[in-house]
Write a protein that holds these residues in place. Sequence first.
Motif, PDB file in Angstrom:
ATOM      1  N   ARG A  28       7.224 -12.108   0.042  1.00 13.25           N
ATOM      2  CA  ARG A  28       6.920 -11.065  -0.853  1.00 13.25           C
ATOM      3  C   ARG A  28       7.242 -11.508  -2.489  1.00 13.25           C
ATOM      4  N   ALA A  29       8.173 -12.634  -2.448  1.00 15.48           N
ATOM      5  CA  ALA A  29       8.369 -13.308  -3.703  1.00 15.48           C
ATOM      6  C   ALA A  29       7.170 -14.218  -3.992  1.00 15.48           C
ATOM      7  N   ARG A  30       6.741 -14.844  -2.989  1.00 11.53           N
ATOM      8  CA  ARG A  30       5.584 -15.716  -3.403  1.00 11.53           C
ATOM      9  C   ARG A  30       4.176 -14.936  -3.778  1.00 11.53           C
ATOM     10  N   ALA A  31       3.964 -13.977  -3.139  1.00 12.94           N
ATOM     11  CA  ALA A  31       2.860 -12.934  -3.369  1.00 12.94           C
ATOM     12  C   ALA A  31       2.972 -12.569  -5.030  1.00 12.94           C
ATOM     13  N   LEU A  32       4.198 -11.876  -5.023  1.00 10.91           N
ATOM     14  CA  LEU A  32       4.464 -11.138  -6.426  1.00 10.91           C
ATOM     15  C   LEU A  32       4.353 -12.235  -7.481  1.00 10.91           C
ATOM     16  N   SER A  33       5.061 -13.379  -7.381  1.00 15.02           N
ATOM     17  CA  SER A  33       4.910 -14.298  -8.386  1.00 15.02           C
ATOM     18  C   SER A  33       3.494 -15.203  -8.425  1.00 15.02           C
ATOM     19  N   ALA A  34       2.821 -15.164  -7.533  1.00 13.64           N
ATOM     20  CA  ALA A  34       1.216 -15.520  -7.737  1.00 13.64           C
ATOM     21  C   ALA A  34       0.584 -14.476  -8.426  1.00 13.64           C
ATOM     22  N   GLY A  35       0.895 -13.237  -8.469  1.00  9.30           N
ATOM     23  CA  GLY A  35       0.422 -12.227  -9.346  1.00  9.30           C
ATOM     24  C   GLY A  35      -0.251 -10.887  -8.704  1.00  9.30           C
ATOM     25  N   ALA A  36       0.121 -10.803  -7.316  1.00  4.15           N
ATOM     26  CA  ALA A  36      -0.052  -9.548  -6.635  1.00  4.15           C
ATOM     27  C   ALA A  36       0.741  -8.316  -7.543  1.00  4.15           C
ATOM     28  N   ASN A  37       0.156  -7.317  -7.702  1.00  4.08           N
ATOM     29  CA  ASN A  37       0.850  -6.007  -8.318  1.00  4.08           C
ATOM     30  C   ASN A  37       1.748  -5.174  -7.188  1.00  4.08           C
ATOM     31  N   ARG A  38       1.450  -5.462  -5.950  1.00  2.00           N
ATOM     32  CA  ARG A  38       2.167  -4.516  -4.984  1.00  2.00           C
ATOM     33  C   ARG A  38       2.127  -5.246  -3.499  1.00  2.00           C
ATOM     34  N   PHE A  39       3.319  -5.296  -2.847  1.00  2.00           N
ATOM     35  CA  PHE A  39       3.536  -5.703  -1.617  1.00  2.00           C
ATOM     36  C   PHE A  39       3.908  -4.854  -0.355  1.00  2.00           C
ATOM     37  N   MET A  40       2.765  -4.728   0.420  1.00  2.00           N
ATOM     38  CA  MET A  40       3.497  -3.719   1.455  1.00  2.00           C
ATOM     39  C   MET A  40       3.407  -4.271   2.735  1.00  2.00           C
ATOM     40  N   THR A  41       4.096  -3.949   3.722  1.00  4.03           N
ATOM     41  CA  THR A  41       4.215  -4.635   5.042  1.00  4.03           C
ATOM     42  C   THR A  41       3.557  -3.658   6.076  1.00  4.03           C
ATOM     43  N   LYS A  42       2.958  -4.185   6.958  1.00  2.00           N
ATOM     44  CA  LYS A  42       2.381  -3.511   8.077  1.00  2.00           C
ATOM     45  C   LYS A  42       3.380  -3.319   9.234  1.00  2.00           C
ATOM     46  N   PRO A  43       3.363  -2.234  10.064  1.00  2.00           N
ATOM     47  CA  PRO A  43       2.504  -0.801   9.678  1.00  2.00           C
ATOM     48  C   PRO A  43       2.950  -0.394   8.367  1.00  2.00           C
ATOM     49  N   PHE A  44       2.033   0.114   7.851  1.00  2.00           N
ATOM     50  CA  PHE A  44       2.382   1.257   6.540  1.00  2.00           C
ATOM     51  C   PHE A  44       1.774   2.628   6.917  1.00  2.00           C
ATOM     52  N   THR A  45       2.507   3.439   6.104  1.00  2.00           N
ATOM     53  CA  THR A  45       1.928   4.799   6.147  1.00  2.00           C
ATOM     54  C   THR A  45       0.806   5.005   5.446  1.00  2.00           C
ATOM     55  N   PRO A  46      -0.088   5.983   5.666  1.00  2.00           N
ATOM     56  CA  PRO A  46      -1.161   6.553   4.998  1.00  2.00           C
ATOM     57  C   PRO A  46      -0.847   6.857   3.553  1.00  2.00           C
ATOM     58  N   ASP A  47       0.257   7.514   3.491  1.00  2.00           N
ATOM     59  CA  ASP A  47       0.747   8.122   2.111  1.00  2.00           C
ATOM     60  C   ASP A  47       1.314   7.059   1.248  1.00  2.00           C
ATOM     61  N   ALA A  48       1.497   6.010   1.821  1.00  2.00           N
ATOM     62  CA  ALA A  48       2.370   5.028   1.073  1.00  2.00           C
ATOM     63  C   ALA A  48       1.307   3.997   0.543  1.00  2.00           C
ATOM     64  N   ILE A  49       0.392   3.668   1.163  1.00  2.00           N
ATOM     65  CA  ILE A  49      -0.872   2.999   0.520  1.00  2.00           C
ATOM     66  C   ILE A  49      -1.574   3.625  -0.470  1.00  2.00           C
TER      67      ILE A  49
END
Length: 125
Positions: free
Chosen positions: A91-112
């Motif tokens: 999570r930290a690596r993705a966000l520091s690289a510049g991703a705006n949001r980080f979601m883990t699978k499985p996710f709910t349709p409403d969340a994404i």
Amino acid sequence: MSEVLVVDDSKVMRDMVVACLRPYPGLNFTHASSGLEAIERLSLSPYDLLVLDLNMPDIGGIEVVEFVRGQDRLRTLPIIIVTTRGDEASRARALSAGANRFMTKPFTPDAILAEARGLLEEKPA
């Protein structure tokens, strides 16, 4: 019409993301099955949102994020990472690289859908 690029090496997951986002009006979807294909598509066409897996067989999601953030015309492209990696380091690596949001699978349709809506509606014109 907003253009969304959905990148995952699993067709089932790409289709699931599209199905979750379809209720948001005015979205047009393009698929990519690898990081390399994503970079090619991003180089050729403008997008309003990138939904991206981290784990891919050629160029990983972090490298795609770094490519996007290194391009002047793509620098503000909203990026949602959707991955099976739920650890804090990923999570930290993705966000520091510049991703705006980080979601883990499985996710709910409403969340994404909520994350996509928020990013698309706050994006500068």
